[in-house]
Design a protein around this motif. Structure first.
Motif, PDB file in Angstrom:
ATOM      1  N   LEU A  62    -100.591-126.562  21.804  1.00 26.93           N
ATOM      2  CA  LEU A  62     -99.928-125.397  21.021  1.00 26.93           C
ATOM      3  C   LEU A  62    -100.674-125.007  20.002  1.00 26.93           C
ATOM      4  CD1 LEU A  62     -96.490-127.252  20.809  1.00 26.93           C
ATOM      5  CD2 LEU A  62     -96.890-124.881  21.718  1.00 26.93           C
ATOM      6  N   ALA A  63    -101.555-125.881  19.442  1.00 23.91           N
ATOM      7  CA  ALA A  63    -102.626-125.547  18.347  1.00 23.91           C
ATOM      8  C   ALA A  63    -103.586-124.530  18.731  1.00 23.91           C
ATOM      9  CB  ALA A  63    -103.300-126.815  17.742  1.00 23.91           C
ATOM     10  N   ALA A  64    -103.921-124.811  20.095  1.00 31.46           N
ATOM     11  CA  ALA A  64    -105.066-123.782  20.773  1.00 31.46           C
ATOM     12  C   ALA A  64    -104.426-122.348  20.894  1.00 31.46           C
ATOM     13  CB  ALA A  64    -105.656-124.335  22.067  1.00 31.46           C
ATOM     14  N   VAL A  65    -103.020-122.398  21.285  1.00 33.97           N
ATOM     15  CA  VAL A  65    -102.386-121.334  21.630  1.00 33.97           C
ATOM     16  C   VAL A  65    -102.349-120.428  20.248  1.00 33.97           C
ATOM     17  CG1 VAL A  65    -100.177-120.157  22.167  1.00 33.97           C
ATOM     18  CG2 VAL A  65    -100.997-122.261  23.633  1.00 33.97           C
ATOM     19  N   HIS A  66    -101.739-121.129  19.277  1.00 40.77           N
ATOM     20  CA  HIS A  66    -101.872-120.506  18.129  1.00 40.77           C
ATOM     21  C   HIS A  66    -103.145-120.141  17.402  1.00 40.77           C
ATOM     22  CE1 HIS A  66     -97.748-120.665  17.448  1.00 40.77           C
ATOM     23  NE2 HIS A  66     -97.489-121.832  17.696  1.00 40.77           N
ATOM     24  N   GLY A  67    -104.208-120.684  17.949  1.00 42.51           N
ATOM     25  CA  GLY A  67    -105.548-120.340  17.382  1.00 42.51           C
ATOM     26  C   GLY A  67    -105.836-118.937  17.998  1.00 42.51           C
ATOM     27  N   PRO A  87    -101.148-114.716   9.542  1.00 39.90           N
ATOM     28  CA  PRO A  87    -101.122-115.800   8.780  1.00 39.90           C
ATOM     29  C   PRO A  87    -100.080-117.066   9.240  1.00 39.90           C
ATOM     30  CG  PRO A  87    -100.018-114.177   7.507  1.00 39.90           C
ATOM     31  CD  PRO A  87    -100.634-113.388   8.779  1.00 39.90           C
ATOM     32  N   SER A  88     -99.034-116.553   9.899  1.00 39.56           N
ATOM     33  CA  SER A  88     -98.087-117.552  10.218  1.00 39.56           C
ATOM     34  C   SER A  88     -98.597-118.254  11.369  1.00 39.56           C
ATOM     35  CB  SER A  88     -96.629-116.873  10.751  1.00 39.56           C
ATOM     36  OG  SER A  88     -97.036-115.888  11.623  1.00 39.56           O
ATOM     37  N   ALA A  89     -99.493-117.735  12.389  1.00 41.49           N
ATOM     38  CA  ALA A  89    -100.334-118.465  13.324  1.00 41.49           C
ATOM     39  C   ALA A  89    -100.989-119.276  12.941  1.00 41.49           C
ATOM     40  CB  ALA A  89    -101.041-117.318  14.179  1.00 41.49           C
ATOM     41  N   ALA A  90    -101.841-119.045  11.810  1.00 38.40           N
ATOM     42  CA  ALA A  90    -102.851-120.013  11.237  1.00 38.40           C
ATOM     43  C   ALA A  90    -102.136-121.344  10.766  1.00 38.40           C
ATOM     44  CB  ALA A  90    -103.491-119.378  10.187  1.00 38.40           C
ATOM     45  N   GLU A  91    -100.871-120.834  10.029  1.00 43.94           N
ATOM     46  CA  GLU A  91    -100.126-122.096   9.413  1.00 43.94           C
ATOM     47  C   GLU A  91     -99.414-123.056  10.723  1.00 43.94           C
ATOM     48  OE1 GLU A  91     -97.334-119.898   7.053  1.00 43.94           O
ATOM     49  OE2 GLU A  91     -99.033-119.211   5.868  1.00 43.94           O
ATOM     50  N   ARG A  92     -98.870-122.319  11.784  1.00 39.85           N
ATOM     51  CA  ARG A  92     -98.406-123.125  12.646  1.00 39.85           C
ATOM     52  C   ARG A  92     -99.623-123.826  13.473  1.00 39.85           C
ATOM     53  NH1 ARG A  92     -93.399-121.596  14.670  1.00 39.85           N
ATOM     54  NH2 ARG A  92     -92.163-120.067  13.484  1.00 39.85           N
ATOM     55  N   ARG A  93    -100.591-123.248  13.904  1.00 39.71           N
ATOM     56  CA  ARG A  93    -101.800-124.101  14.229  1.00 39.71           C
ATOM     57  C   ARG A  93    -102.123-125.330  13.568  1.00 39.71           C
ATOM     58  NH1 ARG A  93    -107.321-124.526  13.326  1.00 39.71           N
ATOM     59  NH2 ARG A  93    -108.511-125.066  15.149  1.00 39.71           N
ATOM     60  N   ALA A  94    -102.101-125.161  12.258  1.00 47.52           N
ATOM     61  CA  ALA A  94    -102.374-126.221  11.379  1.00 47.52           C
ATOM     62  C   ALA A  94    -101.339-127.414  11.277  1.00 47.52           C
ATOM     63  CB  ALA A  94    -102.529-125.884   9.787  1.00 47.52           C
ATOM     64  N   PHE A  95    -100.117-126.909  11.340  1.00 45.16           N
ATOM     65  CA  PHE A  95     -99.079-127.806  11.564  1.00 45.16           C
ATOM     66  C   PHE A  95     -99.358-128.607  13.004  1.00 45.16           C
ATOM     67  CE2 PHE A  95     -96.020-125.445   8.501  1.00 45.16           C
ATOM     68  CZ  PHE A  95     -96.025-126.666   7.744  1.00 45.16           C
ATOM     69  N   HIS A  96     -99.661-127.999  14.046  1.00 48.94           N
ATOM     70  CA  HIS A  96     -99.824-128.628  15.346  1.00 48.94           C
ATOM     71  C   HIS A  96    -100.879-129.595  15.350  1.00 48.94           C
ATOM     72  CE1 HIS A  96     -96.338-127.157  17.624  1.00 48.94           C
ATOM     73  NE2 HIS A  96     -96.786-125.727  17.057  1.00 48.94           N
ATOM     74  N   LEU A  97    -101.970-129.125  14.619  1.00 50.59           N
ATOM     75  CA  LEU A  97    -103.207-129.885  14.626  1.00 50.59           C
ATOM     76  C   LEU A  97    -102.935-131.379  13.803  1.00 50.59           C
ATOM     77  CD1 LEU A  97    -106.088-127.720  13.688  1.00 50.59           C
ATOM     78  CD2 LEU A  97    -106.039-128.961  15.688  1.00 50.59           C
ATOM     79  N   ALA A  98    -102.125-131.306  12.752  1.00 48.36           N
ATOM     80  CA  ALA A  98    -101.817-132.496  12.051  1.00 48.36           C
ATOM     81  C   ALA A  98    -100.885-133.488  12.952  1.00 48.36           C
ATOM     82  CB  ALA A  98    -100.867-132.113  10.779  1.00 48.36           C
ATOM     83  N   ALA A  99     -99.820-132.741  13.628  1.00 52.05           N
ATOM     84  CA  ALA A  99     -99.030-133.458  14.476  1.00 52.05           C
ATOM     85  C   ALA A  99     -99.977-134.240  15.561  1.00 52.05           C
ATOM     86  CB  ALA A  99     -97.832-132.538  15.068  1.00 52.05           C
ATOM     87  N   ALA A 100    -100.987-133.531  16.000  1.00 48.33           N
ATOM     88  CA  ALA A 100    -101.757-133.994  17.023  1.00 48.33           C
ATOM     89  C   ALA A 100    -102.852-135.205  16.634  1.00 48.33           C
ATOM     90  CB  ALA A 100    -102.753-132.979  17.798  1.00 48.33           C
TER      91      ALA A 100
END
Length: 204
Positions: free
Chosen positions: A11-16, A21-34
């Protein structure tokens, strides 16, 4: 857990690959969860996304990102700074109660006098907005005394805040004294630094 982390990485790759800005934030959240354990690189990305969110006045999202960034940062000055930044953001977001545990964690984790003073100063600001003006005022004056001439600008800010609290609770004499001391501390500073202290002194 491994499969969940893999899903979050996907999911982080998809948002990347998305813009905005919301895509960057979602990517960061998924990176943290990973991420399992600490990871300073991911924490830095979370903090950067938090700053972008704050610039758009999305302070609730900024708070969540900073909290996660602190959890992914090893114990040390960088983690303490993130905890304090998250606590300030909690205030800005109107989540004053969320600031207290963040400050408590910062105080437990550091023995740096400057960071301890910053954390205790922030505690006073939380007390100011949590119905404890007198306690906050007394602690601000105590911290200002400890800061002394080495950190005169910080001490002046504390005394000026203490003066406002004194006026709020009806202690005009102490308010005037604290405001006068704050103004005297910065007599040789720039007009921009003197102005807020001069206004509080005039009010007192």
């Amino acid at each position: 857990p491994g499969r969940k982390r893999a899903a979050h990485r996907a999911l982080a790759a998809v948002h990347g690959r998305r813009d905005g800005p919301s895509a960057a934030e979602r990517r960061a959240f998924h990176l943290a969860a990973a991420t399992s354990g600490t990871d300073e690189d991911v924490a830095a990305q979370l903090a950067a996304s938090a700053h972008h969110a704050a610039e758009r006045n999305n302070h609730v999202t900024a708070l969540a990102l900073l909290e996660r960034a602190a959890r992914l940062t090893p114990t040390g000055p960088a983690r303490t700074q993130l905890l304090l930044e998250a606590a300030v953001t909690a205030q800005t977001a109107g989540a004053v109660a969320a600031a207290t545990p963040l400050i408590d964690m910062a105080l437990v984790e550091t023995d740096d006098p400057a960071l301890i003073t910053a954390a205790r100063h922030l505690q006073c600001r939380v007390q100011m907005w949590s119905g404890q003006p007198t306690e906050a005022r007394d602690e601000l004056l105590h911290l200002a005394d400890l800061s002394g001439t080495e950190h005169s600008a910080q001490a002046a800010a504390m005394r000026s805040q203490a003066a406002l609290l004194s006026l709020t609770v009806g202690d005009q004499q102490l308010g005037l004294a604290a405001a006068g001391q704050a103004a005297a501390y910065t007599a040789d500073r720039s007009p921009a630094e003197r102005m807020p202290l001069a206004l509080v002194h005039a009010l007192a």
